[in-house]
Write a protein that holds these residues in place. Structure first.
Motif, PDB file in Angstrom:
ATOM      1  N   PRO A  32      -9.315   8.823   1.588  1.00 54.00           N
ATOM      2  CA  PRO A  32      -8.458   9.955   1.229  1.00 54.00           C
ATOM      3  C   PRO A  32      -8.152  10.883   2.403  1.00 54.00           C
ATOM      4  O   PRO A  32      -8.902  10.961   3.366  1.00 54.00           O
ATOM      5  CB  PRO A  32      -9.267  10.681   0.161  1.00 54.00           C
ATOM      6  N   ASP A  33      -7.031  11.584   2.267  1.00 51.42           N
ATOM      7  CA  ASP A  33      -6.639  12.599   3.242  1.00 51.42           C
ATOM      8  C   ASP A  33      -7.429  13.893   3.028  1.00 51.42           C
ATOM      9  O   ASP A  33      -7.649  14.652   3.968  1.00 51.42           O
ATOM     10  CB  ASP A  33      -5.140  12.899   3.101  1.00 51.42           C
ATOM     11  N   ALA A  34      -7.817  14.126   1.778  1.00 57.16           N
ATOM     12  CA  ALA A  34      -8.564  15.338   1.439  1.00 57.16           C
ATOM     13  C   ALA A  34      -9.575  15.021   0.349  1.00 57.16           C
ATOM     14  O   ALA A  34      -9.380  14.108  -0.460  1.00 57.16           O
ATOM     15  CB  ALA A  34      -7.612  16.439   0.967  1.00 57.16           C
ATOM     16  N   LEU A  35     -10.638  15.802   0.338  1.00 55.68           N
ATOM     17  CA  LEU A  35     -11.714  15.652  -0.636  1.00 55.68           C
ATOM     18  C   LEU A  35     -11.992  17.006  -1.249  1.00 55.68           C
ATOM     19  O   LEU A  35     -12.239  17.973  -0.529  1.00 55.68           O
ATOM     20  CB  LEU A  35     -12.962  15.108   0.068  1.00 55.68           C
ATOM     21  N   LEU A  36     -11.915  17.099  -2.581  1.00 56.13           N
ATOM     22  CA  LEU A  36     -12.310  18.293  -3.312  1.00 56.13           C
ATOM     23  C   LEU A  36     -13.627  17.958  -3.978  1.00 56.13           C
ATOM     24  O   LEU A  36     -13.702  17.035  -4.790  1.00 56.13           O
ATOM     25  CB  LEU A  36     -11.262  18.690  -4.349  1.00 56.13           C
ATOM     26  N   LEU A  37     -14.675  18.690  -3.618  1.00 56.79           N
ATOM     27  CA  LEU A  37     -16.042  18.313  -3.967  1.00 56.79           C
ATOM     28  C   LEU A  37     -16.783  19.470  -4.619  1.00 56.79           C
ATOM     29  O   LEU A  37     -16.921  20.539  -4.022  1.00 56.79           O
ATOM     30  CB  LEU A  37     -16.768  17.893  -2.677  1.00 56.79           C
TER      31      LEU A  37
ATOM     32  N   MET B 241       0.845  -1.189   0.000  1.00 51.26           N
ATOM     33  CA  MET B 241       0.000   0.000   0.000  1.00 51.26           C
ATOM     34  C   MET B 241       0.883   1.243   0.000  1.00 51.26           C
ATOM     35  O   MET B 241       1.910   1.296   0.639  1.00 51.26           O
ATOM     36  CB  MET B 241      -0.903  -0.002   1.234  1.00 51.26           C
ATOM     37  N   SER B 242       0.449   2.243  -0.724  1.00 47.76           N
ATOM     38  CA  SER B 242       1.217   3.472  -0.879  1.00 47.76           C
ATOM     39  C   SER B 242       1.150   4.310   0.399  1.00 47.76           C
ATOM     40  O   SER B 242       0.143   4.340   1.085  1.00 47.76           O
ATOM     41  CB  SER B 242       0.632   4.269  -2.054  1.00 47.76           C
ATOM     42  N   ASN B 243       2.266   5.007   0.687  1.00 49.24           N
ATOM     43  CA  ASN B 243       2.243   5.916   1.828  1.00 49.24           C
ATOM     44  C   ASN B 243       2.064   7.359   1.352  1.00 49.24           C
ATOM     45  O   ASN B 243       2.207   8.278   2.129  1.00 49.24           O
ATOM     46  CB  ASN B 243       3.512   5.757   2.680  1.00 49.24           C
ATOM     47  N   ARG B 244       1.725   7.519   0.075  1.00 52.32           N
ATOM     48  CA  ARG B 244       1.457   8.856  -0.459  1.00 52.32           C
ATOM     49  C   ARG B 244       0.139   9.373   0.086  1.00 52.32           C
ATOM     50  O   ARG B 244      -0.748   8.607   0.442  1.00 52.32           O
ATOM     51  CB  ARG B 244       1.375   8.826  -1.986  1.00 52.32           C
ATOM     52  N   LYS B 245       0.037  10.688   0.128  1.00 46.83           N
ATOM     53  CA  LYS B 245      -1.232  11.315   0.506  1.00 46.83           C
ATOM     54  C   LYS B 245      -2.215  11.111  -0.646  1.00 46.83           C
ATOM     55  O   LYS B 245      -1.850  11.161  -1.815  1.00 46.83           O
ATOM     56  CB  LYS B 245      -1.049  12.811   0.755  1.00 46.83           C
ATOM     57  N   THR B 246      -3.467  10.883  -0.294  1.00 51.36           N
ATOM     58  CA  THR B 246      -4.499  10.631  -1.297  1.00 51.36           C
ATOM     59  C   THR B 246      -5.535  11.744  -1.283  1.00 51.36           C
ATOM     60  O   THR B 246      -5.968  12.190  -0.222  1.00 51.36           O
ATOM     61  CB  THR B 246      -5.196   9.280  -1.026  1.00 51.36           C
ATOM     62  N   VAL B 247      -5.928  12.152  -2.489  1.00 52.80           N
ATOM     63  CA  VAL B 247      -6.946  13.183  -2.668  1.00 52.80           C
ATOM     64  C   VAL B 247      -8.059  12.596  -3.523  1.00 52.80           C
ATOM     65  O   VAL B 247      -7.791  11.952  -4.539  1.00 52.80           O
ATOM     66  CB  VAL B 247      -6.356  14.424  -3.368  1.00 52.80           C
TER      67      VAL B 247
ATOM     68  N   PHE C  23      -2.379  17.526  -8.913  1.00 53.83           N
ATOM     69  CA  PHE C  23      -2.097  16.758  -7.693  1.00 53.83           C
ATOM     70  C   PHE C  23      -1.094  15.631  -7.951  1.00 53.83           C
ATOM     71  O   PHE C  23      -0.209  15.396  -7.139  1.00 53.83           O
ATOM     72  CB  PHE C  23      -3.387  16.219  -7.061  1.00 53.83           C
ATOM     73  N   GLU C  24      -1.214  14.949  -9.072  1.00 56.43           N
ATOM     74  CA  GLU C  24      -0.250  13.888  -9.379  1.00 56.43           C
ATOM     75  C   GLU C  24       1.145  14.471  -9.586  1.00 56.43           C
ATOM     76  O   GLU C  24       2.137  13.898  -9.130  1.00 56.43           O
ATOM     77  CB  GLU C  24      -0.702  13.089 -10.600  1.00 56.43           C
TER      78      GLU C  24
END
Length: 128
Positions: free
Chosen positions: A49-54, A1-7, A24-25
């Motif tokens: 995700p760490d953040a959500l843009l909605l 599993m990735s330790n990158r932040k997810t949006v 973001f990528e």
């Protein structure tokens, strides 16, 4: 599993999804996308995700409904939430902040500004 932040980017405009995904990528985030309000919850469950843009104005469930449901969920209520809209009144701004939105971006905006905003709140992804 990735330790990158997810949006998680949610919008019914593919052009906006593409622009935000690219920004973001490029900054090192993992990006998950959804095209409507109902899809948000499936993506939240699988991606956490760490953040959500909605986007506020979407088919099926609008931003207000999604915001209410997310902030009522024990695990997701702390997810950094940025709402996006091309049309929003001061009264609506107040309502969305009361519902739990952390920030509201007025469209059009520079995707790099969204990346910077999220980075300040949840931290930048680790360097590759």
């Amino acid at each position: 599993m990735s330790n990158r932040k997810t949006v998680l980017v949610v919008d019914d405009s593919q052009a906006i999804i593409d622009a935000l995904t690219s920004a973001f990528e490029d900054a090192g985030y993992e990006v998950v996308t959804a095209g409507d309000g109902e899809e948000v919850f499936r993506k939240m469950a699988s991606a956490d995700p760490d953040a959500l843009l909605l986007d506020i104005y979407m088919p099926k469930l609008n931003g207000a409904d999604v915001c209410r449901l997310l902030k009522a969920h024990p695990h997701w209520k702390k997810t950094y939430l940025v709402l996006m809209s091309s049309r929003i009144s001061d009264r609506e701004l107040d309502m969305y902040h009361r519902l739990g939105a952390d920030e509201i971006l007025k469209k059009p905006f520079d995707p790099t500004n969204a990346v910077a905003l999220v980075g300040k709140a949840v931290g930048a992804p680790p360097a590759a």
